[in-house]
Write an enzyme that holds these catalytic residues in place. Structure first.
Site, PDB file in Angstrom:
ATOM      1  N   GLU A 105       0.673  -1.300  -0.560  1.00 35.12           N
ATOM      2  CA  GLU A 105      -0.008   0.420   0.126  1.00 35.12           C
ATOM      3  C   GLU A 105       1.044   1.178   0.100  1.00 35.12           C
ATOM      4  OE1 GLU A 105      -2.108  -1.328   3.320  1.00 35.12           O
ATOM      5  OE2 GLU A 105      -4.214  -1.108   2.161  1.00 35.12           O
ATOM      6  N   GLU A 125      -4.011  -9.881   4.414  1.00 40.85           N
ATOM      7  CA  GLU A 125      -4.129  -9.223   5.412  1.00 40.85           C
ATOM      8  C   GLU A 125      -5.974 -10.091   5.471  1.00 40.85           C
ATOM      9  OE1 GLU A 125      -3.380  -7.673   2.788  1.00 40.85           O
ATOM     10  OE2 GLU A 125      -2.833  -4.795   3.668  1.00 40.85           O
TER      11      GLU A 125
HETATM   12  N1  T1G Z   1       4.486  -7.174  12.019  1.00 40.79           N
HETATM   13  C1  T1G Z   1       5.745  -7.617  12.363  1.00 40.79           C
HETATM   14  N2  T1G Z   1       6.547  -8.702  12.921  1.00 40.79           N
HETATM   15  C2  T1G Z   1       6.709  -9.465  11.331  1.00 40.79           C
HETATM   16  C3  T1G Z   1       5.989  -8.907  10.351  1.00 40.79           C
HETATM   17  C4  T1G Z   1       4.756  -7.984  10.223  1.00 40.79           C
HETATM   18  N3  T1G Z   1       3.789  -7.637   9.639  1.00 40.79           N
HETATM   19  N4  T1G Z   1       6.069  -9.971   9.573  1.00 40.79           N
HETATM   20  C5  T1G Z   1       7.235 -10.827  10.117  1.00 40.79           C
HETATM   21  N5  T1G Z   1       7.413 -10.409  11.174  1.00 40.79           N
HETATM   22  C6  T1G Z   1       8.805 -10.571  12.174  1.00 40.79           C
HETATM   23  C7  T1G Z   1       7.770 -12.516  12.589  1.00 40.79           C
HETATM   24  O1  T1G Z   1       6.827 -12.497  13.750  1.00 40.79           O
HETATM   25  C8  T1G Z   1       9.044 -12.770  12.811  1.00 40.79           C
HETATM   26  O2  T1G Z   1       9.390 -12.516  14.241  1.00 40.79           O
HETATM   27  C9  T1G Z   1      10.282 -12.050  12.112  1.00 40.79           C
HETATM   28  O3  T1G Z   1       9.750 -11.398  11.513  1.00 40.79           O
HETATM   29  C10 T1G Z   1      10.327 -13.141  10.546  1.00 40.79           C
HETATM   30  O4  T1G Z   1       9.530 -13.552  10.332  1.00 40.79           O
HETATM   31  C11 T1G Z   1      -2.977  -1.834   7.120  1.00 40.79           C
HETATM   32  C12 T1G Z   1      -3.411  -4.519   7.937  1.00 40.79           C
HETATM   33  C13 T1G Z   1       7.133 -11.498   5.801  1.00 40.79           C
HETATM   34  C14 T1G Z   1       7.040 -13.795   4.745  1.00 40.79           C
HETATM   35  O5  T1G Z   1       0.709 -10.825   7.002  1.00 40.79           O
HETATM   36  O6  T1G Z   1       4.740 -13.124   6.059  1.00 40.79           O
HETATM   37  O7  T1G Z   1      -0.296  -4.395   6.532  1.00 40.79           O
HETATM   38  O8  T1G Z   1      10.354 -14.841  15.263  1.00 40.79           O
HETATM   39  O9  T1G Z   1       9.510 -15.555  10.645  1.00 40.79           O
HETATM   40  O10 T1G Z   1       9.323 -17.081   7.296  1.00 40.79           O
HETATM   41  O11 T1G Z   1      -3.439  -2.790   4.796  1.00 40.79           O
HETATM   42  O12 T1G Z   1       6.470 -13.214   7.830  1.00 40.79           O
HETATM   43  O13 T1G Z   1      11.863 -13.495  14.356  1.00 40.79           O
HETATM   44  O14 T1G Z   1      11.096 -12.283  16.275  1.00 40.79           O
HETATM   45  O15 T1G Z   1       7.489 -14.860   9.329  1.00 40.79           O
HETATM   46  O16 T1G Z   1      11.047 -15.276   6.207  1.00 40.79           O
HETATM   47  C15 T1G Z   1       0.472  -7.556   6.261  1.00 40.79           C
HETATM   48  C16 T1G Z   1       3.223 -11.473   7.519  1.00 40.79           C
HETATM   49  C17 T1G Z   1       0.789  -7.195   7.210  1.00 40.79           C
HETATM   50  C18 T1G Z   1       3.382 -10.547   6.780  1.00 40.79           C
HETATM   51  C19 T1G Z   1       8.777 -13.678   5.806  1.00 40.79           C
HETATM   52  N6  T1G Z   1       1.238  -8.215   6.210  1.00 40.79           N
HETATM   53  N7  T1G Z   1       5.013 -11.874   7.359  1.00 40.79           N
HETATM   54  O17 T1G Z   1       8.889 -14.891   6.590  1.00 40.79           O
HETATM   55  O18 T1G Z   1       9.721 -15.232   8.132  1.00 40.79           O
HETATM   56  S1  T1G Z   1      -1.551  -6.557   8.361  1.00 40.79           S
HETATM   57  C20 T1G Z   1       1.411  -9.312   6.705  1.00 40.79           C
HETATM   58  C21 T1G Z   1       5.017 -13.357   6.909  1.00 40.79           C
HETATM   59  C22 T1G Z   1      -0.869  -4.777   6.999  1.00 40.79           C
HETATM   60  C23 T1G Z   1      -2.236  -3.082   5.998  1.00 40.79           C
HETATM   61  C24 T1G Z   1      -2.981  -4.321   6.991  1.00 40.79           C
HETATM   62  C25 T1G Z   1       6.272 -13.109   6.775  1.00 40.79           C
HETATM   63  C26 T1G Z   1       7.449 -12.860   5.785  1.00 40.79           C
HETATM   64  P1  T1G Z   1      10.669 -13.450  15.467  1.00 40.79           P
HETATM   65  P2  T1G Z   1       9.013 -14.726   9.231  1.00 40.79           P
HETATM   66  P3  T1G Z   1       9.977 -15.307   7.268  1.00 40.79           P
END
Ligand code: T1G
Length: 697
Positions: A105, A125
């Protein structure tokens, strides 16, 4: 400016580089830094363009999920995206790694987007029980059209850069350092006199059959609400001015933030990552894993070998006879061909795996150099002990000896070897190269580094690995046996298997318990009931109607008849009148007057039985944390992800109400519905399962 954003001048281009490891989540500090960076660039002399780029492994992984559930802090993400877009300067985003959710976004707020060839974009999301909440449902359709936008948003999938280019989400793909290629692209745009290109000023998409799209998304969501809501948000992008559409999206997003489904899915997101982080393994070094042995080349053994080969391990598979060894090789080759068809591996890779990485033999001596062996032979203790005796004799010192048993006592297996510390249970779920769940069964003597090696193997195979103690059925199958029994009791008391299956698919399960039994094979349950008959408690209510059907040779899908009748070439089955007849006969025999059940009561009893047994497991230390149990049910038993798992579901209902129901059911059947001591303790202390998760972290 916040230390999360590095600000640099490169000629008449200002660079805002995001520095928020590990994945540049859009925390409040990052949002504030981007906002300040934009203002600074606009205030500085001679700046004509802004480049937004991420440092480290990703552009931006999305909003900071750790902030969810807390009071929102300014600047709000939708306002930031609008602010970026409204800049009088030319704004370019250079994307690499992932640009997900709010990350995409932000990029859509820019006027141009360039990406690395292996970059991925997406709006996931819906996997968090939400919809894009910073303009994604309003801007994406203006670039891609409604249908493509709905598919990307409701699937939440990652779109690889070439497809994103085709869809118009990005403008260019160029290999190189993201900042370097971004600067060159921004300069090229300036030199060519390119103008700002706010997506919000582009026309809304052409209309589609919105109601049909809504229905399709709702059906696919199997009770999850956010994918269907996303369709309505995209519809607003077509029917309302941009500003109104943004308000519509925002309201839907805020409403979804308040739902149980958002809580359940965020719980699942973090639990999936926490479940393999065991405090007791901190500092414990796993043993090296390069080559593993697999004993038994049936469906399970071949699946395990396939998963290992795909993860880069070499495999030595042992079968008893040459023709079985040949069949095993063909089974594995067939699995790997599937991976080629799905684009997971190339044909060359397939050849290398099947001719070099995989060795099939009938000689145990071939295992002399493997680092770990998994036996997947017949579920009989004597057979297992014979296999382990041979492994004990031929495997090198330090080789991990694992059993794939689904319920046998791993302590007893370990005690039959000279190296009990090297013995562990690795319970895969069939098909082992597809199902993500792996129960790592830790026996009393299992050494910590052997446990660590089990988790290291699980990570290599891309599994969700859950630690389990030794008991009949470990975590998943023990809980399954209990909630299946609750369903059987409801059948005896008047609920039809078909009403129960439907009530549970409406709750969100992919299949109800009786359809699952038909799929797995009724002979398995029949054998278990016979195995347990000897030491059955006199108060235990065990239906016999289904044994009558098994005696007729009907075992479900594999014989064409079970709870349902399956016609060749047709998906699904139809209710089997013979089942209804057998149930009525048994009710008469038992003197039961059948009563009606509401769907709500069916789900309630089913879930309370699941939670009660889970609480007993927790109390006995078989499962370490409630989240461990949630992950077992989500990844091994088709539990609806939007509830987060049975323990999260119970917290959301309130443990007091769950205990109250269990105690009321116990007045009918005190033996089956004995309330778990832990549940009573938690209710008495006003705590819940999430409190236990936090205490165990
Ligand atoms: N926020 C906070 N921490 C996050 C994070 C996030 N969005 N994504 C990953 N982490 C942390 C995760 O907990 C882990 O922490 C570390 O990063 C490595 O992640 C307004 C509301 C990016 C594909 O849904 O899909 O935007 O365990 O182990 O396998 O519209 O993380 O090391 O302490 O998963 O390489 C939308 C979610 C949010 C993406 C990487 N975004 N993340 O995968 O590593 S909502 C998502 C993932 C949003 C807006 C809306 C995956 C990854 P720790 P990992 P990975």
């Amino acid at each position: 400016m916040s230390d999360k954003i590095a600000y640099e001048r490169h000629g008449d281009i200002a660079v805002l580089r995001i520095q928020n490891p590990p994945v540049n989540a859009l925390s409040q500090a990052v949002r504030a830094g981007l906002q300040d960076g934009m203002s600074r660039a606009e205030a500085e002399e001679g700046v004509r363009a802004v480049l937004i780029v991420g440092e480290g492994r990703a552009f931006i992984a999305g909003a900071d999920i750790t902030e969810f559930g807390k009071p929102p802090q300014e600047p709000y993400l939708p306002d930031l995206c609008n602010r970026i877009e409204a800049s009088p300067l030319l704004v370019v985003a250079s994307m690499h790694g992932v640009s997900l959710g709010g990350g995409l976004e932000v990029a859509l707020g820019a006027h141009y987007r360039i990406a690395q060839p292996n970059a991925r974009v997406g709006l996931p999301e819906v996997h968090l029980g939400l919809i894009p909440g910073a303009g994604g449902t309003q801007r994406l359709p203006r670039l891609t059209g409604a249908e493509a936008a709905i598919e990307v948003i409701t699937s939440g999938r990652h779109v690889m850069a070439p497809e994103a280019l085709e869809l118009g989400i990005i403008d260019r793909i160029e290999e190189g350092d993201p900042q370097t290629v971004g600067l060159a692209y921004a300069q090229e745009l300036l030199d060519s006199g390119a103008t700002r290109r706010p997506i919000s000023e582009m026309p809304g998409t052409a209309p589609i059959d919105w109601d049909a799209a809504y229905e399709a998304a709702f059906r696919k969501g199997r009770g999850q609400i956010s994918p269907a809501q996303a369709v309505r948000a995209v519809q607003a992008s077509a029917e309302e001015p941009f500003k109104v559409g943004m308000k519509t999206e925002r309201q839907m997003f805020v409403d979804l933030m308040e739902t149980d489904q958002r809580q359940g899915m965020i719980h699942a997101f973090f639990s999936e990552r926490a479940v393999s982080n065991l405090p007791e393994l901190k500092g414990v070094t796993p043993r090296d894993l390069h080559e593993i042995g697999v004993i038994g080349g049936g469906t399970m053994g071949a699946g395990i070998a396939t998963a290992a080969l795909l993860s880069g391990l070499k495999v030595v598979l042992i079968e008893m006879k040459d023709e079985a060894a040949k069949a095993a090789h063909e089974r594995i080759a067939g699995n790997l061909q599937g991976a080629v068809k799905r684009g997971k591996i190339s044909q060359d890779k397939y050849e290398a795996l099947t001719t070099e990485a995989l060795k099939v033999s009938t000689e145990y001596a071939s295992l002399s150099d493997v680092d770990l062996v998994i036996e997947a032979v017949f579920e009989d203790m004597d057979v297992k002990k014979q296999v382990f005796a041979q492994l004990d004799a031929v495997c090198k010192p330090g080789c991990v000896l694992a059993s794939n048993t689904s319920y046998l006592d791993v302590n007893e297996i370990a005690a039959s070897t000279s190296r009990p510390g090297d013995v562990i249970g690795l319970h895969f779920f069939s098909p082992a190269h597809v199902m993500k769940l792996l129960e790592i069964v830790v026996a009393d003597a299992t050494a910590p580094e052997v446990v660590a090696t089990g988790f290291a193997l699980g990570k290599m195979l891309g599994k969700v690995s859950v630690r389990a103690g030794v008991c009949d059925g470990f975590i998943g199958n023990r809980i399954l046996a209990t909630y299946r029994t609750a369903a059987d009791h409801m059948v005896l008391d008047g609920a039809s298997p078909y009403q129960i299956d439907k009530a549970l698919t409406d709750f969100g399960f992919a299949m109800g318990p009786f359809a699952v039994a038909d799929l797995a094979g009724l002979d398995i349950g029949w054998a278990t009931r016979k195995r347990k008959a000897a030491d059955r408690h006199p108060d235990e209510r065990v239906p016999t109607y289904i044994d009558r059907l098994c005696e007729q040779g009907h075992f479900g899908q594999k014989t064409g008849q079970g709870y349902y009748i399956y016609e060749k070439g047709k998906r699904g089955g139809v209710p089997n009148p013979e089942i209804t007849r057998l149930i009525e006969a048994e009710q008469k025999e038992r003197g039961i007057t059948p009563r009606d059940f509401t769907d709500r009561e069916i789900v309630r009893r089913y879930m309370c039985a699941m939670v009660n047994e889970a609480a007993k497991l927790l109390g006995e230390g078989i499962a370490r944390r409630p989240l461990d149990i949630d992950m077992v049910l989500l990844f091994g038993y088709g539990f609806p992800r939007y509830w987060g798992g049975p323990m999260k579901w119970a917290d959301l209902q309130g443990l007091e109400s769950v205990l109250r129901d269990i105690e009321s059911y116990a007045t009918e059947d005190a033996w089956f519905w004995q309330p778990a001591p832990l549940l009573k303790t938690l209710v008495a202390e006003g705590r819940n399962f999430d409190d236990l998760n936090k205490e165990a972290a």
